[in-house]
Design a protein around this motif. Structure first.
Motif, mmCIF file in Angstrom:
data_model
loop_
_atom_site.group_PDB
_atom_site.id
_atom_site.type_symbol
_atom_site.label_atom_id
_atom_site.label_comp_id
_atom_site.label_asym_id
_atom_site.label_seq_id
_atom_site.Cartn_x
_atom_site.Cartn_y
_atom_site.Cartn_z
ATOM 1 N N LEU A 90 0.833 -1.207 0.000
ATOM 2 C CA LEU A 90 0.000 0.000 0.000
ATOM 3 C C LEU A 90 0.868 1.258 0.000
ATOM 4 C CD1 LEU A 90 -2.831 1.285 0.205
ATOM 5 C CD2 LEU A 90 -2.642 1.082 2.695
ATOM 6 N N ASP A 91 1.923 1.257 0.807
ATOM 7 C CA ASP A 91 2.804 2.427 0.899
ATOM 8 C C ASP A 91 3.534 2.705 -0.419
ATOM 9 O OD1 ASP A 91 2.051 2.680 3.524
ATOM 10 O OD2 ASP A 91 3.857 1.722 4.349
ATOM 11 N N LYS A 92 3.971 1.633 -1.085
ATOM 12 C CA LYS A 92 4.790 1.800 -2.287
ATOM 13 C C LYS A 92 3.982 1.979 -3.564
ATOM 14 C CE LYS A 92 8.752 -0.844 -0.492
ATOM 15 N NZ LYS A 92 9.756 0.221 -0.573
ATOM 16 N N THR A 93 2.771 1.408 -3.620
ATOM 17 C CA THR A 93 2.001 1.442 -4.865
ATOM 18 C C THR A 93 0.669 2.165 -4.743
ATOM 19 O OG1 THR A 93 0.779 -0.628 -4.480
ATOM 20 C CG2 THR A 93 2.984 -0.811 -5.447
ATOM 21 N N GLY A 94 0.194 2.380 -3.508
ATOM 22 C CA GLY A 94 -1.124 2.982 -3.323
ATOM 23 C C GLY A 94 -2.254 1.993 -3.520
ATOM 24 N N THR A 142 -4.229 -1.880 -2.616
ATOM 25 C CA THR A 142 -4.448 -2.839 -1.531
ATOM 26 C C THR A 142 -4.290 -4.272 -2.022
ATOM 27 O OG1 THR A 142 -6.845 -2.971 -1.916
ATOM 28 C CG2 THR A 142 -6.046 -1.269 -0.389
ATOM 29 N N ALA A 143 -3.948 -5.147 -1.081
ATOM 30 C CA ALA A 143 -3.806 -6.575 -1.374
ATOM 31 C C ALA A 143 -4.468 -7.359 -0.253
ATOM 32 C CB ALA A 143 -2.333 -6.953 -1.476
ATOM 33 N N SER A 144 -4.906 -8.568 -0.564
ATOM 34 C CA SER A 144 -5.450 -9.475 0.441
ATOM 35 C C SER A 144 -4.527 -10.680 0.552
ATOM 36 C CB SER A 144 -6.866 -9.911 0.054
ATOM 37 O OG SER A 144 -7.732 -8.791 0.035
ATOM 38 N N ALA A 145 -4.618 -11.383 1.682
ATOM 39 C CA ALA A 145 -3.709 -12.511 1.890
ATOM 40 C C ALA A 145 -4.399 -13.645 2.629
ATOM 41 C CB ALA A 145 -2.479 -12.058 2.676
ATOM 42 N N PRO A 178 -12.088 -7.094 -0.118
ATOM 43 C CA PRO A 178 -10.733 -6.605 -0.408
ATOM 44 C C PRO A 178 -10.028 -6.092 0.854
ATOM 45 C CG PRO A 178 -12.347 -4.928 -0.956
ATOM 46 C CD PRO A 178 -13.122 -6.113 -0.480
ATOM 47 N N ASN A 179 -8.709 -5.967 0.737
ATOM 48 C CA ASN A 179 -7.875 -5.348 1.768
ATOM 49 C C ASN A 179 -8.020 -6.036 3.120
ATOM 50 O OD1 ASN A 179 -5.984 -3.532 2.721
ATOM 51 N ND2 ASN A 179 -7.496 -1.985 3.278
ATOM 52 N N GLY A 180 -7.916 -7.365 3.116
ATOM 53 C CA GLY A 180 -7.997 -8.115 4.364
ATOM 54 C C GLY A 180 -7.139 -9.363 4.305
#
Length: 368
Positions: free
Chosen positions: A136-140, A142-145, A163-165
């Motif tokens: 998030l910091d480097k690309t703006g 979100t990713a989930s895992a 998303p984003n979880g």
């Protein structure tokens, strides 16, 4: 309950609506609006859809016409694969800060084995959280895992809080998690297979677990053993940093439907030429050639043959594809043709797997 094989700490990271999210980030005017990447023309197909568009039933691989009908306010954006690749490389740099055992599945998702990691962090859950924040910091974006003991469960888990979880399935939770899982959420079970399972009375992992290996083999062929294993938490596939492709292909969607094999030969020759280029660039050859035909009603047909020798040359690819084209009569007019080569010279024999009926042993403590 425990497992009789070494446990690992696997993270599956999946970018949220990746292509569409990149477009929304680069163009703030698209933020919060239904966006589809691709699919803008009469014959177009949606490559990706934003979450705002998905609320209207817009999905990847859907025709642009149907997508627009489902969502009249839909904004179509031309794909920019160079940009997506650039962002993907930024994301992968984050992964390599933690481990060299990274297996990309595509530009927007990858498996990471963090059993032993560069940060010396014993918690895969915290590592996943850190990775998502750094992305998030480097690309703006979100990713989930998903985090668990193997690739299969990690991939299933990554869909849970999108998303984003993220979701962690601890070792002691694995069996219950799989038993309660809707069969449609099992990775590798598509729509057709799910319908077949429903007819056999299989609706959850627990239903699947009651079926014997012989039953699953007789009803699902080679996939039977896979289903038998994964519902018991057995999936021994390693995270492969240099993922070897199982097939190489090329395809084309046509601006107008083609109704005769004669009109298709020129198209097939161009596709064979592109496939030869990709094979030689990757220094790959294959024996099994498959012709893919998508008809105007979107039904899909494949025809295959296996040669006694490896090929890479356009002429041999084209001749084989031509033979497959004339193998049987077309069912309808054609909107897409594709050629792929499998049974590659890069494939290795699989290592033997443990016996499926061995008893489960006592679970060791494993900090997730």
């Amino acid at each position: 309950m425990g497992f009789d094989f070494p446990l690992r700490k696997i993270i599956h990271v999946d970018m949220d609506a990746f292509y569409a999210s990149v477009e929304q980030y680069d163009n703030p005017e698209l933020k919060g609006k239904p966006v589809a990447v691709g699919g803008g023309s009469k014959r177009g197909v949606v490559s990706a859809a934003s979450y705002e568009a998905r609320k209207f039933g817009v999905r990847s691989a859907m025709s642009g016409y149907i997508a627009q009908r489902n969502c009249p306010e839909l904004i179509f954006v031309k794909p920019r694969f160079d940009r997506y690749k650039e962002v993907s490389q930024q994301v992968r740099k984050v992964f390599f800060e933690y481990t060299d055992l990274v297996e990309p599945l595509s530009l927007d998702e990858a498996y990471l084995d963090v059993t032993e990691n560069k940060k010396g962090n014993p918690s895969a859950t915290l590592i996943a959280k850190e990775i998502r924040q750094k992305i998030l910091d480097k690309t703006g974006l979100t990713a989930s895992a998903g985090i668990s003991i193997n690739k299969f469960i990690a991939k299933v888990a990554s869909d849970y809080n999108k998303p984003n979880g993220q979701k962690t399935v601890n070792p002691e939770e694995v069996i219950t998690f799989l038993e309660d899982l809707d069969i449609r959420k099992f990775y590798g079970v598509g729509k057709v297979t799910a319908e077949k399972m429903y007819k056999l009375g299989i609706f959850t992992g627990n239903d699947l677990k009651t079926k014997s290996l012989d039953f699953l083999d007789s009803n699902f062929g080679k996939s039977g053993r896979y289903y038998f294993n994964v519902v018991r938490g057995i999936h021994l596939s390693d995270v492969k940093p240099h993922r070897i492709p199982k097939s190489v292909g090329a395809e084309r969607t046509f601006s107008e439907n083609l109704s005769s094999e004669v009109f298709m030969l020129e198209k097939l020759e161009h596709i064979a030429n592109e496939l030869e280029r990709r094979l030689k660039k990757s220094k790959i050859a294959g024996k099994t050639i498959t012709l893919k035909i998508k008809y105007s009603d979107f039904t899909l047909q494949t025809r295959s043959k296996t040669l006694p020798y490896f090929i890479t040359e356009k002429a041999l690819i084209f001749d084989s594809a031509k033979e497959l084209l004339y193998q049987q009569q077309l069912q309808n007019s054609v909107r897409l043709l594709g050629i792929s080569l499998a049974n590659l010279n890069t494939e290795k024999k699989k290592a033997p797997t443990p016996k499926d009926n061995e008893p489960l042993l006592v679970q060791l403590k494993f900090d997730f």
